[in-house]
Design an enzyme around this catalytic site. Structure first.
Site, PDB file in Angstrom:
ATOM      1  N   TYR A  49       0.848  -1.195   0.000  1.00 45.31           N
ATOM      2  CA  TYR A  49       0.000   0.000   0.000  1.00 45.31           C
ATOM      3  C   TYR A  49       0.886   1.248   0.000  1.00 45.31           C
ATOM      4  O   TYR A  49       1.311   1.746   1.044  1.00 45.31           O
ATOM      5  CB  TYR A  49      -0.929   0.024   1.232  1.00 45.31           C
TER       6      TYR A  49
HETATM    7  N1  LIG Z   1      -6.467  -8.382   0.961  1.00 46.52           N
HETATM    8  C1  LIG Z   1      -6.768  -7.704  -0.112  1.00 46.52           C
HETATM    9  O1  LIG Z   1      -6.446  -8.130  -1.233  1.00 46.52           O
HETATM   10  C2  LIG Z   1      -7.510  -6.404   0.020  1.00 46.52           C
HETATM   11  C3  LIG Z   1      -8.080  -5.804  -1.115  1.00 46.52           C
HETATM   12  C4  LIG Z   1      -8.782  -4.603  -0.958  1.00 46.52           C
HETATM   13  C5  LIG Z   1      -8.905  -4.028   0.299  1.00 46.52           C
HETATM   14  N2  LIG Z   1      -8.330  -4.643   1.395  1.00 46.52           N
HETATM   15  C6  LIG Z   1      -8.444  -4.019   2.751  1.00 46.52           C
HETATM   16  O2  LIG Z   1      -9.785  -3.653   3.016  1.00 46.52           O
HETATM   17  C7  LIG Z   1      -9.850  -2.275   3.379  1.00 46.52           C
HETATM   18  C8  LIG Z   1     -11.166  -1.663   2.975  1.00 46.52           C
HETATM   19  O3  LIG Z   1     -11.464  -1.901   1.630  1.00 46.52           O
HETATM   20  P1  LIG Z   1     -11.670  -0.727   0.564  1.00 46.52           P
HETATM   21  O4  LIG Z   1     -11.114   0.537   1.056  1.00 46.52           O
HETATM   22  O5  LIG Z   1     -11.175  -1.307  -0.714  1.00 46.52           O
HETATM   23  O6  LIG Z   1     -13.252  -0.625   0.382  1.00 46.52           O
HETATM   24  P2  LIG Z   1     -14.482  -0.284   1.359  1.00 46.52           P
HETATM   25  O7  LIG Z   1     -14.099  -0.401   2.770  1.00 46.52           O
HETATM   26  O8  LIG Z   1     -15.591  -1.133   0.843  1.00 46.52           O
HETATM   27  O9  LIG Z   1     -14.815   1.225   0.941  1.00 46.52           O
HETATM   28  C9  LIG Z   1     -14.074   2.294   1.420  1.00 46.52           C
HETATM   29  C10 LIG Z   1     -14.781   3.604   1.049  1.00 46.52           C
HETATM   30  O10 LIG Z   1     -16.037   3.677   1.698  1.00 46.52           O
HETATM   31  C11 LIG Z   1     -16.339   5.011   2.005  1.00 46.52           C
HETATM   32  N3  LIG Z   1     -16.689   5.111   3.436  1.00 46.52           N
HETATM   33  C12 LIG Z   1     -16.055   4.552   4.489  1.00 46.52           C
HETATM   34  N4  LIG Z   1     -16.683   4.862   5.643  1.00 46.52           N
HETATM   35  C13 LIG Z   1     -17.738   5.647   5.313  1.00 46.52           C
HETATM   36  C14 LIG Z   1     -18.737   6.286   6.074  1.00 46.52           C
HETATM   37  N5  LIG Z   1     -18.816   6.138   7.392  1.00 46.52           N
HETATM   38  N6  LIG Z   1     -19.661   7.019   5.404  1.00 46.52           N
HETATM   39  C15 LIG Z   1     -19.615   7.148   4.039  1.00 46.52           C
HETATM   40  N7  LIG Z   1     -18.671   6.565   3.272  1.00 46.52           N
HETATM   41  C16 LIG Z   1     -17.741   5.806   3.906  1.00 46.52           C
HETATM   42  C17 LIG Z   1     -15.093   5.851   1.716  1.00 46.52           C
HETATM   43  O11 LIG Z   1     -15.370   6.497   0.477  1.00 46.52           O
HETATM   44  P3  LIG Z   1     -14.784   7.955   0.114  1.00 46.52           P
HETATM   45  O12 LIG Z   1     -13.359   7.714  -0.206  1.00 46.52           O
HETATM   46  O13 LIG Z   1     -15.597   8.349  -1.087  1.00 46.52           O
HETATM   47  O14 LIG Z   1     -14.986   8.817   1.317  1.00 46.52           O
HETATM   48  C18 LIG Z   1     -14.012   4.814   1.569  1.00 46.52           C
HETATM   49  O15 LIG Z   1     -13.022   5.179   0.659  1.00 46.52           O
HETATM   50  C19 LIG Z   1      -8.629  -1.652   2.696  1.00 46.52           C
HETATM   51  O16 LIG Z   1      -8.259  -0.451   3.315  1.00 46.52           O
HETATM   52  C20 LIG Z   1      -7.606  -2.758   2.876  1.00 46.52           C
HETATM   53  O17 LIG Z   1      -7.032  -2.699   4.163  1.00 46.52           O
HETATM   54  C21 LIG Z   1      -7.663  -5.812   1.263  1.00 46.52           C
END
Ligand SMILES: NC(=O)c1ccc[n+]([C@@H]2O[C@H](COP(=O)([O-])OP(=O)(O)OC[C@H]3O[C@@H](n4cnc5c(N)ncnc54)[C@H](OP(=O)(O)O)[C@@H]3O)[C@@H](O)[C@H]2O)c1
Length: 318
Positions: A49
């Protein structure tokens, strides 16, 4: 332990330019503090990351923020990083140097090391050797927990038994898990985790933020990948988002809380990506209530009817 953590993917992948960087870092610092103060205590990051010039940005920022915490707070957190099985990281010692660098960036605070993805489909021997090496680091007392990511049910079982032969427990598996995530193998993965006592972490639990969008709203983010996915999935998820909104209004909660509590109702620990203190506070509030059976059934039905789903991770193994 609180059954919601948070992920820092977006902390590492944004571009960093001069003054903007400082401004963003301050916001992320406040976000981190808000998350901790609202009871979130499992933090997911990865050495990938923030690659290239960003130089492990997510781990670096986290390390700086954690260092400023009092000892007791620091101790109550679980910091889980993921090491990437890049093709040039080979052999049992392939992760030794990357681990040292992650540890340095995180200022020594690493509780869990996870294998970031499965190489089973193209180089199965590589992940076996790397996992054995993670086991060696664990036995040397470098960290206290081992996790894996993007494993299907068969490979998960196999890796679990390989570690078990050495007396090493497998603490967690993380996969994409949300109301809109692909459904293939999901029930089998859940069953294996339950049987083998492996924590199931739900990554992208908000479908990159789509589940946070109100049904009356159709705002699409600027970044290319999210733009494409939002354009495809916003119209396809309208009924589901109406259901989320209805429950949110009845519960005096946010849609995001409802979507995260659906993950928890299915036995998963969501690790949402959080970018602002407001989002952190909102997510912290989800820990304080649970969905009823009727609400879970309604959401299950709406999710099954969604016309399109998130793309599956091509590195997920069998
Ligand atoms: N192992 C793997 O291969 C893998 C792959 C992907 C992710 N991950 C992990 O999973 C974590 C989360 O996944 P992700 O970031 O891909 O997707 P997610 O958690 O499904 O979506 C994150 C987005 O949701 C919005 N959000 C979060 N809290 C909110 C709230 N309270 N109200 C309104 N909108 C909200 C934000 O959007 P805005 O930016 O528009 O504010 C944020 O960027 C990552 O940080 C990582 O650590 C792991």
């Amino acid at each position: 332990m609180t059954k919601i953590g948070f992920g820092t993917w977006s902390w590492g992948n944004r571009f960093v330019w001069g003054y903007e960087a400082d401004k963003n870092d301050q916001l992320l610092k406040q976000t981190f503090k808000a998350a901790i103060n609202n009871g979130l205590n499992l933090i997911d990051t990865a050495d990938s990351y923030g690659t290239g010039n960003l130089n492990g940005r997510s781990e670096q920022l986290l390390g700086n923020f954690i260092e400023e915490l009092p000892f007791s707070k620091k101790r109550s957190l679980t910091i889980a990083t993921k090491l990437a099985p890049y093709p040039w990281r080979i052999g049992r010692k392939g992760f030794y140097n990357p681990f040292k660098l992650s540890k340095k960036r995180l200022k020594g605070k690493i509780d869990r090391v996870q294998l970031h993805w499965s190489t089973y489909r193209y180089a199965p021997w590589q992940e076996t050797q790397l996992l054995d090496g993670i086991g060696d680091l664990y036995e040397n007392g470098e960290f206290s927990e081992i996790g894996v990511s993007n494993m299907g049910p068969k490979r998960l079982r196999w890796l679990h038994s390989r570690l078990k032969k050495r007396g090493i427990p497998l603490k967690s598996l993380q996969i994409q898990f949300s109301l809109l995530s692909p459904q293939q193998n999901r029930n089998q993965i859940k069953a294996v985790c339950k049987e083998l006592n492996i924590d199931l972490l739900a990554y992208s639990p908000l479908a990159l933020g789509i589940l946070a969008v109100k049904p009356s709203d159709s705002k699409v983010p600027n970044t290319l990948l999210r733009k494409i996915i939002f354009n495809r999935l916003l119209p396809a998820s309208i009924d589901l988002r109406k259901g989320l909104e209805r429950i949110a209004i009845e519960r005096k909660a946010s849609q995001v809380q409802v979507a995260l509590n659906w993950c928890r109702a299915h036995g998963a620990i969501p690790i949402p990506g959080i970018r602002t203190p407001f989002q952190a506070k909102d997510i912290g509030a989800a820990c304080k209530w649970q969905l009823s059976k009727k609400e879970i059934d309604l959401l299950d039905n709406l999710a099954n009817q969604a016309k399109r789903r998130m793309p599956s991770n091509p590195l997920l193994s069998k």
